[in-house]
Design a protein around this motif. Structure first.
Motif, mmCIF file in Angstrom:
data_model
loop_
_atom_site.group_PDB
_atom_site.id
_atom_site.type_symbol
_atom_site.label_atom_id
_atom_site.label_comp_id
_atom_site.label_asym_id
_atom_site.label_seq_id
_atom_site.Cartn_x
_atom_site.Cartn_y
_atom_site.Cartn_z
ATOM 1 N N MET A 1 -1.563 -3.594 -7.910
ATOM 2 C CA MET A 1 -2.259 -4.807 -7.102
ATOM 3 C C MET A 1 -2.315 -5.929 -8.085
ATOM 4 O O MET A 1 -2.135 -6.924 -7.422
ATOM 5 C CB MET A 1 -3.681 -4.110 -6.908
ATOM 6 C CG MET A 1 -3.768 -3.376 -5.433
ATOM 7 S SD MET A 1 -5.600 -2.998 -5.014
ATOM 8 C CE MET A 1 -6.115 -1.976 -6.323
ATOM 9 N N GLU B 1 -13.647 -3.397 -7.791
ATOM 10 C CA GLU B 1 -12.362 -2.980 -8.550
ATOM 11 C C GLU B 1 -11.256 -3.426 -7.685
ATOM 12 O O GLU B 1 -10.361 -3.826 -8.349
ATOM 13 C CB GLU B 1 -12.332 -1.430 -8.601
ATOM 14 C CG GLU B 1 -11.114 -0.822 -9.498
ATOM 15 C CD GLU B 1 -11.696 -0.745 -10.948
ATOM 16 O OE1 GLU B 1 -11.041 -0.831 -11.785
ATOM 17 O OE2 GLU B 1 -13.035 -1.184 -11.228
ATOM 18 N N SER B 2 -11.143 -3.480 -6.396
ATOM 19 C CA SER B 2 -10.061 -3.819 -5.584
ATOM 20 C C SER B 2 -9.992 -5.484 -5.825
ATOM 21 O O SER B 2 -8.880 -5.978 -5.866
ATOM 22 C CB SER B 2 -10.066 -3.787 -4.032
ATOM 23 O OG SER B 2 -10.068 -2.198 -4.022
ATOM 24 N N SER C 1 -8.723 -6.913 -0.335
ATOM 25 C CA SER C 1 -9.787 -6.094 -1.199
ATOM 26 C C SER C 1 -10.569 -4.981 -0.578
ATOM 27 O O SER C 1 -10.824 -3.758 -0.871
ATOM 28 C CB SER C 1 -10.709 -6.832 -1.963
ATOM 29 O OG SER C 1 -9.905 -8.114 -2.578
ATOM 30 N N TRP D 1 -2.014 2.326 -8.657
ATOM 31 C CA TRP D 1 -2.378 1.567 -7.762
ATOM 32 C C TRP D 1 -3.160 0.132 -8.339
ATOM 33 O O TRP D 1 -2.987 -0.814 -7.804
ATOM 34 C CB TRP D 1 -3.318 2.362 -6.822
ATOM 35 C CG TRP D 1 -3.969 1.566 -5.659
ATOM 36 C CD1 TRP D 1 -5.229 1.464 -5.496
ATOM 37 C CD2 TRP D 1 -3.458 0.660 -4.566
ATOM 38 N NE1 TRP D 1 -5.618 0.845 -4.202
ATOM 39 C CE2 TRP D 1 -4.344 0.325 -3.782
ATOM 40 C CE3 TRP D 1 -2.006 0.237 -4.401
ATOM 41 C CZ2 TRP D 1 -4.272 -0.750 -2.856
ATOM 42 C CZ3 TRP D 1 -1.732 -0.658 -3.150
ATOM 43 C CH2 TRP D 1 -2.989 -0.927 -2.427
ATOM 44 N N ARG D 2 -3.814 0.478 -9.240
ATOM 45 C CA ARG D 2 -4.539 -0.697 -9.921
ATOM 46 C C ARG D 2 -3.476 -1.623 -10.511
ATOM 47 O O ARG D 2 -3.966 -3.066 -10.400
ATOM 48 C CB ARG D 2 -5.651 -0.253 -10.918
ATOM 49 C CG ARG D 2 -6.721 0.539 -10.523
ATOM 50 C CD ARG D 2 -7.333 1.311 -11.689
ATOM 51 N NE ARG D 2 -8.279 0.511 -12.316
ATOM 52 C CZ ARG D 2 -8.140 0.329 -13.677
ATOM 53 N NH1 ARG D 2 -7.133 0.850 -14.341
ATOM 54 N NH2 ARG D 2 -9.167 -0.374 -14.522
ATOM 55 N N SER E 1 -8.389 -1.775 0.657
ATOM 56 C CA SER E 1 -7.946 -1.344 -0.732
ATOM 57 C C SER E 1 -8.883 -0.368 -1.529
ATOM 58 O O SER E 1 -8.446 0.191 -2.494
ATOM 59 C CB SER E 1 -7.188 -2.269 -1.561
ATOM 60 O OG SER E 1 -6.391 -3.110 -1.020
ATOM 61 N N VAL E 2 -10.015 -0.157 -0.760
ATOM 62 C CA VAL E 2 -11.099 0.541 -1.301
ATOM 63 C C VAL E 2 -10.610 2.192 -1.338
ATOM 64 O O VAL E 2 -11.441 2.790 -2.009
ATOM 65 C CB VAL E 2 -12.465 0.139 -1.046
ATOM 66 C CG1 VAL E 2 -12.689 -1.284 -1.324
ATOM 67 C CG2 VAL E 2 -12.636 0.621 0.706
ATOM 68 N N TYR F 1 0.872 -1.239 0.040
ATOM 69 C CA TYR F 1 -0.073 -0.074 0.006
ATOM 70 C C TYR F 1 0.780 1.092 -0.027
ATOM 71 O O TYR F 1 0.370 2.426 -0.587
ATOM 72 C CB TYR F 1 -0.965 0.097 1.487
ATOM 73 C CG TYR F 1 -2.351 0.391 1.121
ATOM 74 C CD1 TYR F 1 -2.534 1.511 0.328
ATOM 75 C CD2 TYR F 1 -3.466 -0.446 1.589
ATOM 76 C CE1 TYR F 1 -3.969 1.874 0.107
ATOM 77 C CE2 TYR F 1 -4.666 0.084 1.386
ATOM 78 C CZ TYR F 1 -4.886 1.093 0.595
ATOM 79 O OH TYR F 1 -6.362 1.265 0.567
ATOM 80 N N TRP G 1 -6.672 -7.260 -7.330
ATOM 81 C CA TRP G 1 -5.839 -8.291 -6.445
ATOM 82 C C TRP G 1 -6.004 -9.680 -7.003
ATOM 83 O O TRP G 1 -4.906 -10.607 -6.908
ATOM 84 C CB TRP G 1 -6.449 -8.388 -5.090
ATOM 85 C CG TRP G 1 -5.869 -7.169 -4.178
ATOM 86 C CD1 TRP G 1 -6.557 -6.217 -3.415
ATOM 87 C CD2 TRP G 1 -4.592 -7.036 -3.880
ATOM 88 N NE1 TRP G 1 -5.700 -5.557 -2.723
ATOM 89 C CE2 TRP G 1 -4.322 -6.018 -2.763
ATOM 90 C CE3 TRP G 1 -3.258 -7.667 -4.098
ATOM 91 C CZ2 TRP G 1 -3.328 -5.509 -2.418
ATOM 92 C CZ3 TRP G 1 -1.941 -7.092 -3.577
ATOM 93 C CH2 TRP G 1 -2.148 -6.193 -2.567
ATOM 94 N N SER H 1 -15.952 0.345 -5.533
ATOM 95 C CA SER H 1 -14.691 0.102 -5.147
ATOM 96 C C SER H 1 -14.181 -1.198 -4.526
ATOM 97 O O SER H 1 -12.948 -1.580 -4.979
ATOM 98 C CB SER H 1 -14.318 1.093 -3.930
ATOM 99 O OG SER H 1 -14.692 2.357 -4.414
ATOM 100 N N TYR H 2 -15.073 -1.800 -4.008
ATOM 101 C CA TYR H 2 -14.636 -3.206 -3.630
ATOM 102 C C TYR H 2 -14.504 -4.011 -4.895
ATOM 103 O O TYR H 2 -13.566 -4.984 -5.076
ATOM 104 C CB TYR H 2 -15.695 -3.881 -2.412
ATOM 105 C CG TYR H 2 -15.205 -5.029 -1.945
ATOM 106 C CD1 TYR H 2 -14.614 -5.186 -0.638
ATOM 107 C CD2 TYR H 2 -15.516 -6.240 -2.559
ATOM 108 C CE1 TYR H 2 -14.115 -6.367 -0.074
ATOM 109 C CE2 TYR H 2 -15.201 -7.638 -1.812
ATOM 110 C CZ TYR H 2 -14.339 -7.481 -0.687
ATOM 111 O OH TYR H 2 -14.093 -8.694 -0.192
#
Length: 493
Positions: free
Chosen positions: A144, A114-115, A93, A140-141, A96-97, A32, A119, A111-112
């Motif tokens: 991960m 996407e995370s 996940s 970040w995307r 990470s939102v 992170y 991942w 967001s979840y």
């Protein structure tokens, strides 16, 4: 179930699982903090650093607190490792939102989604107009996905968890079984080194072929990690370059090849291990007819032969490697073309790689198992059949495990397909395509995935991504332990 639960010491399980999860979460927390470094290159984005620094620091500290008794753990059983691995993907996940909610102003569930997609290396996305987002969020995307490709657990094994039984159990719980070296931690480090070198090679190849440096970094990470998230809505098609497409195909195939093969190539300094690997061979066995059929279907709707072949080769490679990059709108593809690409997504890449799906070795083993069954019926009683595929030897137990996994995988895929048809009113092929993409951790889409999906459909695809990434059994053990076994044991007391 209750009788089984009586033989399980819940307090011991919770103690072990808590410490394993804590060790892994420290790795997530460190991950992170890496995007914070981008503020050095893009000073105007320093205002976003707080959305990475705070949750990252929290993850490290919380993980350290959970794992404070890690040294007291002497043994870890496979159930404990599976529960830990499954929970970690859910928690990673969830935590990470923050950047998506704070920077992109997305809802928690989007967001979840996407995370989890990042991942698990899936690539399905809730984000549009990607060029409008800051570099730190796009990185970040990709970051991960790069880490998710080799696995959260593998990263933790490399930098945090002590050698021994705990590391071995977690490694297997994440659906990895092959070791390059006898020592598991050394195996993890070798994989990490190979992965890093190939990523740098990808960045260089992209850059010399005209891709901007930031795009080269992110696409190399998501290409090799077979994640497929791009920095542009049009994905690789944005660049409209056959050389960039060729580099992408190279990276996707490298990501979908067993890391043992990479290691053998590195040691021997020769390509022979690549061409000798049974999974690589079968990958091309499936690819050749798939490309021909997909290209034929595109020609039938008016595309030129050259363009049809170009798209068929790229999308077939993207599907079987479970990457999810695209160069054209798949919504306009004929049903036949979409169905063939969907089948490739179900087959997947090599075991011991970053790819998803059923895996080539399992599909190969099912085919060979049919041959062995026929041989057993034809040959004289007592004849010994050597169950060998390439350099792999298999037992009856191995075959039974593969059959059980494959049947369960297909059953879950069919359930998701039927549910999507009924809920969304989409065609059988489109529903199959989208669910196969989620469960195979691919990321190709025919347009079903969007922010406009009902909440239950978003949750369904999230579950398929999670289940597919951990290859079903770890998630089933987690669900049974959490929702069935523990409550019954508590009531039994």
């Amino acid at each position: 179930m209750l009788e089984l639960g009586k033989h399980i010491n819940i307090s011991d399980d919770l103690f072990v699982v808590k410490n394993l999860i804590g060790s892994i979460l420290q790795g997530v927390g460190i991950a992170y903090l890496i995007p914070v470094l981008l503020a050095w290159f893009y000073p105007e984005e320093i205002k976003y650093v707080i959305y990475f620094a705070i949750p990252g620091t929290f993850c490290v500290l919380f993980g350290a607190w959970l794992a404070r008794h890690m040294g007291k753990i002497e043994d870890v059983n496979l159930r404990q490792a599976m529960v830990s691995a499954a929970f970690t993907w859910l928690f990673a996940s969830a935590i990470s939102v923050v950047p998506f909610m704070a920077i992109a102003k997305m809802s928690f569930i989007d967001s979840y989604f996407e995370s989890m997609s990042a991942w698990t290396g899936t690539g399905l996305t809730m984000m549009t107009n990607l060029e409008s987002y800051p570099h730190i969020l796009l990185f970040w995307r990709a970051w991960m996905q790069w880490l998710g490709g080799i696995g959260i657990v593998l990263v933790a094994l490399t930098v945090l968890i002590r050698p021994g039984v705990a590391a071995a159990r977690l490694y297997r719980a994440e659906a990895r079984s092959e070791r390059i070296l006898p020592n598991l931690v050394n195996t993890s480090k070798v994989i990490f080194q190979i992965y890093s070198v190939l990523t740098v090679v990808g960045i260089y190849l992209y850059y010399i072929n005209g891709m901007p440096l930031f795009d080269a970094v992110t696409h190399s990470m998501t290409g090799l990690g077979t994640g497929g998230m791009s920095t542009h809505d049009l994905s690789i098609g944005y660049f409209n370059s056959t050389s960039i497409e060729a580099v992408t195909i190279f990276l996707m195939i490298m990501g979908a090849v067993n890391f043992t093969v990479h290691y053998r190539m590195f040691v021997s300094r020769h390509l022979k291990p690549f061409f000798e690997d049974i999974q690589v061979g079968y990958m091309f066995v499936f690819l050749v007819p798939a490309v021909a059929i997909t290209a034929y279907s595109l020609i039938q709707v008016g595309d030129t032969v050259g363009e049809s072949l170009r798209q068929a080769v790229f999308h077939s490679a993207s599907a079987i490697t479970c990457t999810g990059f695209s160069i054209a709108d798949l919504r306009r593809y004929p049903e036949l073309g979409k169905f063939i690409i969907g089948i490739l997504m179900v087959i997947g890449g090599g075991a011991g790689s970053t790819a998803g799906g059923i895996k080539l070795i399992r599909v190969t083993l099912m085919y060979e198992s049919l041959k062995w069954t026929l041989q057993q019926a034809i040959l004289p009683r007592g004849a010994v059949i050597k169950r060998k595929v390439g350099s792999y030897l298999f037992t009856e137990e191995d075959i039974q495990e593969v059959m059980s996994f494959t049947i369960t995988y297909i059953a879950l895929l069919l359930f998701g397909t039927v549910y999507t048809m009924l809920r969304m009113g989409t065609s059988l092929v489109d529903s199959f395509f989208e669910v196969a993409s989620a469960q195979g951790n691919v990321g190709l889409s025919v347009g079903i995935t969007s922010t406009h999906m009902p909440l239950d459909m978003k949750i369904l695809l999230i579950l398929h991504m999670w289940i597919g990434r951990l290859e079903i059994f770890s998630t089933l053990v987690f669900i049974i332990s959490t929702f069935f076994l523990v409550p019954r044991v508590v009531r039994g007391r």
